[in-house]
Write a protein that holds these residues in place. Structure first.
Motif, short mmCIF file in Angstrom:
data_model
loop_
_atom_site.label_atom_id
_atom_site.label_comp_id
_atom_site.label_asym_id
_atom_site.label_seq_id
_atom_site.Cartn_x
_atom_site.Cartn_y
_atom_site.Cartn_z
N PRO A 1 -12.52 13.54 -12.18
CA PRO A 1 -12.22 12.90 -10.90
C PRO A 1 -12.39 11.39 -11.02
CG PRO A 1 -14.37 13.94 -10.83
CD PRO A 1 -13.73 14.34 -12.13
N PRO A 2 -11.67 10.66 -10.20
CA PRO A 2 -11.82 9.20 -10.27
C PRO A 2 -13.24 8.80 -9.88
CG PRO A 2 -10.56 9.83 -8.33
CD PRO A 2 -10.75 11.08 -9.16
N PRO A 3 -13.73 7.72 -10.45
CA PRO A 3 -15.11 7.31 -10.16
C PRO A 3 -15.26 6.89 -8.70
CG PRO A 3 -13.98 5.63 -11.42
CD PRO A 3 -13.07 6.81 -11.36
N ARG A 4 -16.42 7.17 -8.16
CA ARG A 4 -16.72 6.78 -6.79
C ARG A 4 -17.12 5.31 -6.79
NH1 ARG A 4 -20.76 10.80 -4.22
NH2 ARG A 4 -20.08 9.63 -2.41
N ASP A 5 -16.74 4.61 -5.75
CA ASP A 5 -17.06 3.19 -5.71
C ASP A 5 -18.28 2.86 -4.84
OD1 ASP A 5 -15.95 3.67 -3.26
OD2 ASP A 5 -14.17 2.44 -3.59
N HIS A 6 -18.79 3.81 -4.07
CA HIS A 6 -20.01 3.65 -3.26
C HIS A 6 -19.90 2.47 -2.29
CE1 HIS A 6 -21.86 6.54 -5.95
NE2 HIS A 6 -21.51 5.80 -6.96
N LEU A 7 -18.71 2.25 -1.76
CA LEU A 7 -18.48 1.10 -0.90
C LEU A 7 -19.20 1.22 0.44
CD1 LEU A 7 -16.95 -1.58 -0.78
CD2 LEU A 7 -15.08 -0.38 0.30
N GLU B 1 -12.19 3.38 -16.96
CA GLU B 1 -13.46 3.15 -17.67
C GLU B 1 -14.23 1.97 -17.07
OE1 GLU B 1 -16.40 4.24 -19.89
OE2 GLU B 1 -14.52 5.34 -19.81
N ALA B 2 -13.53 0.89 -16.78
CA ALA B 2 -14.20 -0.26 -16.15
C ALA B 2 -14.66 0.11 -14.74
CB ALA B 2 -13.26 -1.46 -16.09
N ALA B 3 -13.87 0.92 -14.05
CA ALA B 3 -14.27 1.37 -12.71
C ALA B 3 -15.55 2.19 -12.78
CB ALA B 3 -13.14 2.18 -12.07
N ARG B 4 -15.69 3.01 -13.82
CA ARG B 4 -16.92 3.80 -13.99
C ARG B 4 -18.12 2.90 -14.23
NH1 ARG B 4 -13.86 7.93 -16.63
NH2 ARG B 4 -13.76 9.66 -15.18
N ARG B 5 -17.95 1.87 -15.05
CA ARG B 5 -19.05 0.95 -15.33
C ARG B 5 -19.49 0.23 -14.06
NH1 ARG B 5 -15.89 -0.89 -19.56
NH2 ARG B 5 -15.72 -2.89 -18.52
#
Length: 131
Positions: free
Chosen positions: A28-34, A70-74
């Protein structure tokens, strides 16, 4: 009634057996916790950690939209860490401060009760000597 067309039930189409295709597990796409970051920024901004978490959350969302998973996960991982620190600091420190105030009040009340005898001591011997 028009009987020119056949009223027979159609036979089901012969089924062709397919070989199962290999399934590719798509993460699943990474969550951004916005939302969590906005909450920490507005309500519990402890040492500006909520604002830092908000910056990483926005970066994570931008990278996710751009397709760089990958950058979104970091960035998402960093936003989650800063959000956890901001939440923990904003919850634990007031509780710790309240506990310190309560124990201080209890200690001072015991100290005041013990020192009542010192302040109520009367020097009865000095009154007799003056006469």
């Amino acid at each position: 009634m028009d009987t020119s067309y056949p009223r027979e039930d159609y036979l089901p189409a012969p089924s062709h057996k397919r070989e199962p295709s290999p399934t590719v597990l798509v993460s699943p796409p990474p969550r951004d916790h916005l939302i969590w970051s906005i909450f920490n920024t507005i309500y519990m901004n402890f040492c500006c950690l909520g604002f830092v978490a908000l910056a990483f959350s926005v970066k994570a969302r931008d990278r996710k939209v751009a397709g760089d998973v990958e950058a979104a996960r970091r960035f998402s991982s960093k936003a989650r860490c800063y959000n956890a620190l901001a939440t923990a600091g904003s919850v634990v420190l007031p509780l710790l401060l309240a506990a310190l105030v309560i124990t201080g009040v209890i200690h001072l009340s015991k100290l005041a009760q013990e020192s009542v005898g010192f302040f109520t001591y009367q020097f009865s011997g000095s009154d007799d000597e003056d006469k």
